[in-house]
Design an enzyme around this catalytic site. Structure first.
Site, PDB file in Angstrom:
ATOM      1  CD  GLU A  95     135.827  38.684 -20.975  1.00 38.17           C
ATOM      2  OE1 GLU A  95     136.329  39.129 -22.024  1.00 38.17           O
ATOM      3  OE2 GLU A  95     135.448  37.484 -20.859  1.00 38.17           O
ATOM      4  CG  HIS A 127     135.697  29.964 -25.033  1.00 42.19           C
ATOM      5  ND1 HIS A 127     134.527  30.658 -25.286  1.00 42.19           N
ATOM      6  CD2 HIS A 127     136.441  30.777 -24.249  1.00 42.19           C
ATOM      7  CE1 HIS A 127     134.582  31.828 -24.685  1.00 42.19           C
ATOM      8  NE2 HIS A 127     135.741  31.932 -24.053  1.00 42.19           N
TER       9      HIS A 127
END
Length: 351
Positions: free
Chosen positions: A208, A318
């Site tokens: 992804e 992240h």
């Protein structure tokens, strides 16, 4: 609230995009206790709970890959240079401990940068570039380093799950082992309930972070009647995050049901109805174009698949300290499992 064992195991596994073998294998192993499990040529994993009443088939898609690093060069002094797998803020990498996965096993290292004392004053306020960083594995020279690490080996930050007060936890890879776990857990709840009217397929999709690749092929292969993509979304109770842009999604406020141009409105209405009936807290997000998730490719597969997104509020996306509230994760699985029970024959998601 403690992290479920399966989720902890997934978070501890190393698996950047394109290299998801270990977490995907663990996901299939866990799901094999209640579902028919298989893997395809891309590496997507499927856990199917057979339907009991000829109802609509449901795919629950969560990607199992994470962002990481990939070795691009090893110099004669033994320093390892790298590129990114997925989207990194280089400033996050400075001073991190990393683990490289090699043919001989795992190799520890640290991300190094020129010390601030040696950076000229007029350069100190400039942003760090990935090309200014390297990994130091303690090698004496290039020959030793090349004996341990090869070009194309991958690395992840060393950041194991840690439980915090108020049912919260931090770890690397919450994005999106959370979604893969919800796909597993929702399918497990359906199996525990004796099935749903139609087939329910949990999907641990791959790649992804580098292009929504696995979900694209999974949706084409499965051709489900309905799809729910589960991914993380930005929690808006952290400093610097603007609720006016993203909606208000605090840790502990439940899963986020997304509405938007590419998303099926009838799915939203049924999810909203189910959440109210089951007493599951939710919030709502809106997107005027794409969602930035696997839904962007799933909804346009073949002749079109009615699709929506359920998000899990997450702080510090992240990064190696992604933070979540565990009951938001479990409530997402409960919501989807209850939704699956409403997919009786004749249910329409026509637009």
């Amino acid at each position: 609230m403690a992290l479920p064992d399966v989720l902890r195991t997934l978070l501890s596994a190393h698996g950047p995009s394109g290299y998801e073998t270990v977490p995907a294998g663990l996901w299939r192993e866990a799901a094999s206790s209640f579902a028919d499990v298989r893997v395809d040529g891309m590496g997507n994993s499927y856990a199917t709970v057979a339907g009991t009443g000829g109802g609509l088939s449901l795919a629950i898609v969560g990607h199992v890959d994470e962002i990481g690093l990939i070795v691009t060069h090893i110099d004669d002094s033994g320093f390892v240079y790298f590129g990114s797998v997925g989207g990194w803020d280089p400033a996050i990498l400075i001073g991190q401990r990393v683990t490289l996965t090699t043919r001989a096993g795992q190799v520890p290292g640290v991300v190094g940068k020129k010390p601030i004392h040696l950076i000229k004053a007029d350069e100190r306020d400039k942003g760090t570039k990935l090309t200014e960083l390297h990994i130091d594995i303690g090698a004496a020279d290039g020959d030793e380093a090349r004996g341990l690490v090869r070009i194309g080996d991958t690395a992840v930050i060393s950041a194991e799950p840690v439980e915090l007060p108020n049912g919260r936890a931090v770890s690397r890879a919450m994005d999106n082992r959370l979604g893969a776990f919800v796909a597993y857990e929702a399918a497990r709840l359906v199996a525990e309930a004796g099935g749903a009217p139609g087939d329910v397929v949990g999907v641990a999709a791959v790649q992804e972070e580098i292009g929504l690749n696995g979900a694209r092929t999974a949706a084409f292969a499965l051709r489900p009647d309905v799809a729910i993509v589960v991914d993380v979304t930005h929690a808006t109770d952290a400093p610097g995050v603007d609720a006016k842009e993203l909606g208000e999604h605090k840790l502990g406020s439940g899963p986020v049901i997304e509405r938007g141009a590419i998303l099926n409105p009838a799915i939203y209405e049924l999810l909203h109805e189910v959440a109210e009936a089951e007493g599951i807290p939710t919030t709502v997000a809106a997107s005027g174009r794409g969602t930035g998730t696997d839904a962007d490719v799933v909804h346009m597969s073949r002749e079109g698949i009615p699709t929506t997104v359920i998000g899990i509020p997450l702080r510090y996306m992240h990064s190696p300290v992604e933070m979540v509230q565990v009951d938001d994760v479990l409530n997402a699985a409960k919501l989807i499992a209850a939704f699956a029970q409403r997919l009786v024959p004749g249910t329409s998601f026509a637009r």
